[in-house]
Enzyme design. Structure first.
Site, PDB file in Angstrom:
ATOM      1  N   ASP A 176      -4.120   9.397  10.811  1.00 33.86           N
ATOM      2  CA  ASP A 176      -3.631   8.983   9.496  1.00 33.86           C
ATOM      3  C   ASP A 176      -2.280   8.293   9.651  1.00 33.86           C
ATOM      4  OD1 ASP A 176      -4.039   9.446   6.400  1.00 33.86           O
ATOM      5  OD2 ASP A 176      -1.928   9.874   6.816  1.00 33.86           O
ATOM      6  N   ASN A 184       3.239   1.125   0.846  1.00 32.95           N
ATOM      7  CA  ASN A 184       2.633   0.222  -0.130  1.00 32.95           C
ATOM      8  C   ASN A 184       3.531   0.038  -1.342  1.00 32.95           C
ATOM      9  OD1 ASN A 184       0.240  -0.741   0.963  1.00 32.95           O
ATOM     10  ND2 ASN A 184      -0.949   1.049   0.348  1.00 32.95           N
ATOM     11  N   HIS A 189       0.822  -4.151  -1.482  1.00 35.13           N
ATOM     12  CA  HIS A 189      -0.485  -3.885  -0.869  1.00 35.13           C
ATOM     13  C   HIS A 189      -0.877  -4.940   0.167  1.00 35.13           C
ATOM     14  CE1 HIS A 189      -1.688  -0.394  -3.227  1.00 35.13           C
ATOM     15  NE2 HIS A 189      -1.095  -0.958  -4.258  1.00 35.13           N
ATOM     16  N   ASP A 193      -2.050  -3.925   3.788  1.00 34.19           N
ATOM     17  CA  ASP A 193      -3.293  -4.341   4.446  1.00 34.19           C
ATOM     18  C   ASP A 193      -3.003  -4.906   5.834  1.00 34.19           C
ATOM     19  OD1 ASP A 193      -4.759  -3.567   2.271  1.00 34.19           O
ATOM     20  OD2 ASP A 193      -5.092  -5.595   1.505  1.00 34.19           O
ATOM     21  N   GLU A 219      -6.057   4.911   4.611  1.00 34.91           N
ATOM     22  CA  GLU A 219      -5.263   4.750   5.832  1.00 34.91           C
ATOM     23  C   GLU A 219      -5.693   5.710   6.923  1.00 34.91           C
ATOM     24  OE1 GLU A 219      -2.751   7.458   3.104  1.00 34.91           O
ATOM     25  OE2 GLU A 219      -4.214   5.843   2.895  1.00 34.91           O
TER      26      GLU A 219
END
Length: 307
Positions: A176, A184, A189, A193, A219
Protein backbone atom coordinates in the site's frame (compact mmCIF):
# COMPACT_ATOMS: atom_id res chain seq x y z
CA UNK A 1 -2.31 -20.15 -47.34
CA UNK A 2 -1.05 -23.55 -46.14
CA UNK A 3 -3.16 -26.43 -47.51
CA UNK A 4 -3.02 -30.07 -46.41
CA UNK A 5 -4.01 -32.71 -48.98
CA UNK A 6 -5.01 -36.17 -47.76
CA UNK A 7 -5.61 -38.87 -50.38
CA UNK A 8 -4.41 -42.46 -50.71
CA UNK A 9 -4.66 -42.40 -54.53
CA UNK A 10 -1.46 -41.24 -56.25
CA UNK A 11 -3.12 -39.75 -59.34
CA UNK A 12 -5.69 -37.87 -57.25
CA UNK A 13 -2.94 -36.52 -55.01
CA UNK A 14 -0.94 -35.27 -57.98
CA UNK A 15 -3.94 -33.54 -59.55
CA UNK A 16 -5.00 -31.94 -56.26
CA UNK A 17 -1.44 -30.84 -55.44
CA UNK A 18 -1.04 -29.22 -58.85
CA UNK A 19 -4.38 -27.42 -58.49
CA UNK A 20 -3.48 -26.12 -55.01
CA UNK A 21 -0.05 -24.89 -56.11
CA UNK A 22 -1.48 -23.28 -59.26
CA UNK A 23 -3.82 -21.35 -56.96
CA UNK A 24 -0.74 -19.93 -55.24
CA UNK A 25 -0.86 -21.89 -51.99
CA UNK A 26 1.70 -23.93 -50.07
CA UNK A 27 0.96 -27.65 -50.22
CA UNK A 28 1.46 -30.46 -47.65
CA UNK A 29 0.67 -34.00 -48.79
CA UNK A 30 -0.49 -37.04 -46.78
CA UNK A 31 -1.06 -40.52 -48.20
CA UNK A 32 -3.59 -41.66 -45.57
CA UNK A 33 -5.76 -40.36 -42.76
CA UNK A 34 -3.38 -41.19 -39.92
CA UNK A 35 -0.43 -39.35 -41.46
CA UNK A 36 -2.76 -36.47 -42.38
CA UNK A 37 -3.74 -36.09 -38.73
CA UNK A 38 -0.09 -36.03 -37.64
CA UNK A 39 0.80 -33.51 -40.34
CA UNK A 40 -2.16 -31.35 -39.33
CA UNK A 41 -0.95 -31.23 -35.70
CA UNK A 42 2.56 -30.40 -36.86
CA UNK A 43 1.83 -27.72 -39.47
CA UNK A 44 -1.61 -26.25 -38.51
CA UNK A 45 -2.74 -25.64 -42.11
CA UNK A 46 -5.49 -23.13 -42.83
CA UNK A 47 -7.28 -25.55 -45.18
CA UNK A 48 -7.54 -29.32 -45.59
CA UNK A 49 -8.62 -31.13 -48.77
CA UNK A 50 -9.34 -34.72 -47.77
CA UNK A 51 -10.61 -37.79 -49.56
CA UNK A 52 -13.66 -39.40 -47.98
CA UNK A 53 -12.37 -42.99 -48.01
CA UNK A 54 -8.76 -43.62 -46.87
CA UNK A 55 -6.79 -46.19 -44.87
CA UNK A 56 -6.57 -45.45 -41.15
CA UNK A 57 -8.65 -42.37 -40.36
CA UNK A 58 -11.19 -41.78 -43.09
CA UNK A 59 -12.10 -38.29 -44.21
CA UNK A 60 -15.01 -38.02 -41.79
CA UNK A 61 -12.91 -39.01 -38.78
CA UNK A 62 -10.19 -36.60 -39.85
CA UNK A 63 -12.75 -33.78 -40.01
CA UNK A 64 -14.06 -34.69 -36.54
CA UNK A 65 -10.56 -34.78 -35.07
CA UNK A 66 -9.70 -31.39 -36.51
CA UNK A 67 -12.90 -29.77 -35.28
CA UNK A 68 -12.43 -31.23 -31.79
CA UNK A 69 -8.86 -29.88 -31.60
CA UNK A 70 -9.67 -26.29 -32.55
CA UNK A 71 -9.79 -23.50 -30.00
CA UNK A 72 -9.18 -20.00 -31.35
CA UNK A 73 -8.15 -21.20 -34.80
CA UNK A 74 -10.39 -22.36 -37.66
CA UNK A 75 -9.52 -24.76 -40.49
CA UNK A 76 -11.51 -24.80 -43.69
CA UNK A 77 -12.30 -28.43 -44.55
CA UNK A 78 -13.05 -29.58 -48.10
CA UNK A 79 -14.23 -33.18 -48.51
CA UNK A 80 -13.51 -35.02 -51.76
CA UNK A 81 -16.13 -37.64 -52.69
CA UNK A 82 -16.33 -40.08 -55.57
CA UNK A 83 -19.88 -39.34 -56.56
CA UNK A 84 -21.15 -36.52 -54.35
CA UNK A 85 -24.34 -38.21 -53.22
CA UNK A 86 -26.62 -36.22 -50.92
CA UNK A 87 -26.00 -38.72 -48.15
CA UNK A 88 -22.19 -38.34 -48.43
CA UNK A 89 -22.42 -34.56 -48.52
CA UNK A 90 -24.75 -34.40 -45.50
CA UNK A 91 -22.61 -36.82 -43.50
CA UNK A 92 -19.50 -34.82 -44.36
CA UNK A 93 -21.07 -31.53 -43.27
CA UNK A 94 -22.23 -33.08 -40.01
CA UNK A 95 -18.66 -34.27 -39.42
CA UNK A 96 -17.39 -30.69 -39.74
CA UNK A 97 -16.64 -30.23 -43.45
CA UNK A 98 -17.26 -26.77 -44.91
CA UNK A 99 -17.57 -27.77 -48.57
CA UNK A 100 -17.05 -30.65 -50.96
CA UNK A 101 -15.80 -31.44 -54.45
CA UNK A 102 -16.34 -34.57 -56.51
CA UNK A 103 -13.92 -36.80 -58.38
CA UNK A 104 -12.54 -36.46 -60.97
CA UNK A 105 -11.34 -33.18 -59.47
CA UNK A 106 -12.00 -30.00 -61.45
CA UNK A 107 -9.10 -27.59 -60.68
CA UNK A 108 -11.36 -24.58 -61.22
CA UNK A 109 -13.88 -25.85 -58.64
CA UNK A 110 -11.10 -26.37 -56.11
CA UNK A 111 -9.66 -22.92 -56.87
CA UNK A 112 -13.05 -21.30 -56.12
CA UNK A 113 -13.33 -23.21 -52.82
CA UNK A 114 -9.82 -22.23 -51.78
CA UNK A 115 -10.67 -18.57 -52.38
CA UNK A 116 -13.60 -18.98 -49.99
CA UNK A 117 -11.33 -20.83 -47.54
CA UNK A 118 -8.83 -17.98 -47.57
CA UNK A 119 -11.49 -15.38 -46.81
CA UNK A 120 -13.12 -17.39 -44.04
CA UNK A 121 -9.92 -18.45 -42.28
CA UNK A 122 -8.63 -14.87 -42.48
CA UNK A 123 -11.84 -13.66 -40.84
CA UNK A 124 -11.54 -16.26 -38.08
CA UNK A 125 -7.91 -15.26 -37.50
CA UNK A 126 -8.97 -11.62 -37.11
CA UNK A 127 -11.73 -12.63 -34.67
CA UNK A 128 -9.25 -14.71 -32.65
CA UNK A 129 -6.93 -11.70 -32.36
CA UNK A 130 -9.81 -9.49 -31.27
CA UNK A 131 -10.91 -12.05 -28.65
CA UNK A 132 -7.36 -12.32 -27.36
CA UNK A 133 -7.05 -8.54 -27.13
CA UNK A 134 -10.38 -8.24 -25.32
CA UNK A 135 -9.43 -11.03 -22.92
CA UNK A 136 -6.16 -9.27 -22.10
CA UNK A 137 -7.92 -5.92 -21.76
CA UNK A 138 -10.43 -7.40 -19.30
CA UNK A 139 -7.54 -8.60 -17.13
CA UNK A 140 -5.41 -5.45 -17.26
CA UNK A 141 -5.64 -2.35 -15.09
CA UNK A 142 -6.06 0.56 -17.53
CA UNK A 143 -3.96 3.00 -15.49
CA UNK A 144 -0.90 1.03 -14.40
CA UNK A 145 -1.06 -1.65 -17.13
CA UNK A 146 -0.55 -4.27 -14.42
CA UNK A 147 -2.86 -7.25 -14.28
CA UNK A 148 -6.03 -6.70 -12.25
CA UNK A 149 -7.94 -8.69 -9.62
CA UNK A 150 -9.67 -10.88 -12.21
CA UNK A 151 -6.31 -12.07 -13.53
CA UNK A 152 -5.04 -12.41 -9.96
CA UNK A 153 -7.92 -14.72 -9.10
CA UNK A 154 -7.16 -16.91 -12.11
CA UNK A 155 -3.38 -16.97 -11.62
CA UNK A 156 -3.54 -17.50 -7.87
CA UNK A 157 -5.93 -20.44 -8.23
CA UNK A 158 -3.55 -22.12 -10.68
CA UNK A 159 -0.46 -21.39 -8.58
CA UNK A 160 -2.11 -22.62 -5.38
CA UNK A 161 -3.30 -25.86 -6.98
CA UNK A 162 0.18 -26.53 -8.40
CA UNK A 163 1.90 -25.62 -5.13
CA UNK A 164 -0.46 -27.84 -3.16
CA UNK A 165 0.09 -30.77 -5.51
CA UNK A 166 3.90 -30.53 -5.55
CA UNK A 167 4.43 -29.09 -2.04
CA UNK A 168 5.96 -25.88 -3.38
CA UNK A 169 6.21 -22.63 -1.41
CA UNK A 170 5.04 -19.18 -2.42
CA UNK A 171 4.35 -15.85 -0.73
CA UNK A 172 1.83 -13.05 -1.12
CA UNK A 173 2.68 -9.43 -0.37
CA UNK A 174 0.01 -6.78 0.06
CA UNK A 175 1.54 -3.39 -0.74
CA UNK A 176 0.00 0.00 0.00
CA UNK A 177 1.21 3.52 -0.82
CA UNK A 178 1.61 5.44 2.44
CA UNK A 179 -0.45 8.59 3.04
CA UNK A 180 -1.77 8.47 -0.50
CA UNK A 181 -5.05 10.21 0.26
CA UNK A 182 -3.22 13.29 1.51
CA UNK A 183 -0.98 13.12 -1.58
CA UNK A 184 -4.06 13.33 -3.81
CA UNK A 185 -5.48 16.13 -1.68
CA UNK A 186 -2.27 18.17 -1.94
CA UNK A 187 -1.13 17.48 -5.52
CA UNK A 188 -4.35 16.44 -7.28
CA UNK A 189 -5.58 13.21 -8.79
CA UNK A 190 -3.59 13.61 -12.01
CA UNK A 191 -0.36 13.68 -10.02
CA UNK A 192 -1.68 10.79 -7.92
CA UNK A 193 -2.25 8.72 -11.05
CA UNK A 194 1.28 9.50 -12.29
CA UNK A 195 2.71 8.44 -8.93
CA UNK A 196 0.80 5.14 -9.04
CA UNK A 197 2.10 4.45 -12.55
CA UNK A 198 5.69 5.05 -11.42
CA UNK A 199 5.32 2.89 -8.33
CA UNK A 200 3.63 0.10 -10.30
CA UNK A 201 6.51 0.06 -12.79
CA UNK A 202 9.00 -0.03 -9.95
CA UNK A 203 7.27 -2.97 -8.28
CA UNK A 204 7.15 -4.88 -11.56
CA UNK A 205 10.80 -4.12 -12.26
CA UNK A 206 12.01 -5.50 -8.93
CA UNK A 207 10.66 -9.05 -9.29
CA UNK A 208 11.34 -12.04 -11.53
CA UNK A 209 9.35 -12.76 -14.67
CA UNK A 210 7.88 -15.81 -12.92
CA UNK A 211 6.46 -13.59 -10.16
CA UNK A 212 3.35 -11.46 -10.52
CA UNK A 213 2.37 -7.89 -9.63
CA UNK A 214 -1.32 -6.91 -9.67
CA UNK A 215 -3.26 -3.76 -8.92
CA UNK A 216 -5.49 -4.84 -6.08
CA UNK A 217 -7.48 -1.63 -5.88
CA UNK A 218 -6.91 2.09 -5.32
CA UNK A 219 -3.33 2.48 -4.10
CA UNK A 220 -3.00 -1.21 -3.15
CA UNK A 221 -0.96 -3.80 -5.05
CA UNK A 222 -0.61 -7.53 -4.59
CA UNK A 223 2.67 -9.29 -5.33
CA UNK A 224 2.85 -13.06 -5.88
CA UNK A 225 6.32 -14.45 -5.23
CA UNK A 226 6.90 -18.04 -6.35
CA UNK A 227 9.30 -20.42 -4.62
CA UNK A 228 9.92 -17.97 -1.77
CA UNK A 229 10.05 -18.47 1.99
CA UNK A 230 8.78 -15.77 4.34
CA UNK A 231 12.37 -14.68 5.01
CA UNK A 232 13.38 -14.46 1.34
CA UNK A 233 10.12 -12.68 0.47
CA UNK A 234 10.84 -10.18 3.22
CA UNK A 235 14.17 -9.47 1.54
CA UNK A 236 12.44 -8.94 -1.81
CA UNK A 237 9.96 -6.49 -0.29
CA UNK A 238 12.68 -4.54 1.48
CA UNK A 239 14.39 -4.14 -1.89
CA UNK A 240 11.09 -3.03 -3.43
CA UNK A 241 10.48 -0.57 -0.59
CA UNK A 242 13.93 0.94 -1.08
CA UNK A 243 13.38 1.20 -4.85
CA UNK A 244 10.18 3.19 -4.28
CA UNK A 245 12.04 5.55 -1.93
CA UNK A 246 14.65 6.02 -4.65
CA UNK A 247 11.92 7.45 -6.89
CA UNK A 248 11.99 10.49 -4.56
CA UNK A 249 8.38 11.47 -5.28
CA UNK A 250 7.89 14.61 -3.15
CA UNK A 251 5.10 14.45 -0.58
CA UNK A 252 4.89 17.41 1.80
CA UNK A 253 2.16 15.64 3.76
CA UNK A 254 4.42 12.70 4.70
CA UNK A 255 6.79 12.85 7.69
CA UNK A 256 9.67 11.71 5.45
CA UNK A 257 8.78 14.20 2.72
CA UNK A 258 8.53 11.56 -0.05
CA UNK A 259 6.10 8.83 -1.04
CA UNK A 260 6.79 5.43 0.50
CA UNK A 261 5.11 2.04 0.68
CA UNK A 262 4.24 -0.42 3.42
CA UNK A 263 3.83 -4.16 2.87
CA UNK A 264 2.47 -7.24 4.60
CA UNK A 265 3.72 -10.70 3.63
CA UNK A 266 2.01 -14.07 4.10
CA UNK A 267 3.62 -17.40 3.22
CA UNK A 268 2.37 -20.72 1.91
CA UNK A 269 5.05 -23.01 3.34
CA UNK A 270 5.50 -26.32 5.14
CA UNK A 271 3.58 -26.11 8.38
CA UNK A 272 1.26 -23.45 6.99
CA UNK A 273 -0.62 -24.77 3.95
CA UNK A 274 -3.44 -22.24 4.17
CA UNK A 275 -6.00 -21.48 1.48
CA UNK A 276 -5.71 -18.44 -0.77
CA UNK A 277 -8.43 -16.46 1.03
CA UNK A 278 -6.70 -16.97 4.37
CA UNK A 279 -3.33 -16.01 2.88
CA UNK A 280 -4.84 -12.81 1.49
CA UNK A 281 -6.34 -11.99 4.89
CA UNK A 282 -3.01 -12.65 6.60
CA UNK A 283 -1.14 -10.43 4.14
CA UNK A 284 -3.72 -7.69 4.72
CA UNK A 285 -3.39 -8.00 8.52
CA UNK A 286 0.41 -7.87 8.20
CA UNK A 287 0.05 -4.72 6.07
CA UNK A 288 -2.16 -3.19 8.76
CA UNK A 289 0.51 -4.01 11.34
CA UNK A 290 3.16 -2.30 9.19
CA UNK A 291 0.97 0.79 8.96
CA UNK A 292 0.30 0.79 12.71
CA UNK A 293 4.03 0.50 13.42
CA UNK A 294 4.76 3.74 11.58
CA UNK A 295 4.51 2.98 7.82
CA UNK A 296 7.39 2.66 5.35
CA UNK A 297 8.17 -0.87 6.49
CA UNK A 298 7.51 -4.58 5.79
CA UNK A 299 5.68 -6.84 8.23
CA UNK A 300 5.45 -10.65 8.18
CA UNK A 301 2.26 -12.54 8.96
CA UNK A 302 4.43 -15.29 10.50
CA UNK A 303 5.58 -12.83 13.17
CA UNK A 304 2.00 -11.88 14.00
CA UNK A 305 0.98 -15.52 14.43
CA UNK A 306 3.87 -16.18 16.79
CA UNK A 307 3.00 -13.26 19.07
Amino acid sequence: MKVLIADDDLISRMITKAAVEQSGHECIVATDGDSAWELFKEHSPEAVVTDLMMPGLNGLDLCRNIRASEEDSYTYLILVTSHGSREDVLTGMEAGADDYVTKPLDPFSLHIRLLAAQRITSLHADLARYRSALTEQARTDPLTKLHNRLKLTEDLAQLHARSDRYSRDYCLAMVDVDNFKSYNDIYGHQAGDAALVSIAATLAGQVRQTDGVYRFGGEEFLMVLREQSAASAHGVLERVRSAVLELKIDHSGDPDGILSISAGVSAYTDGHRAGTEQLLREADLALYAAKAAGRNRVSLADALRSE
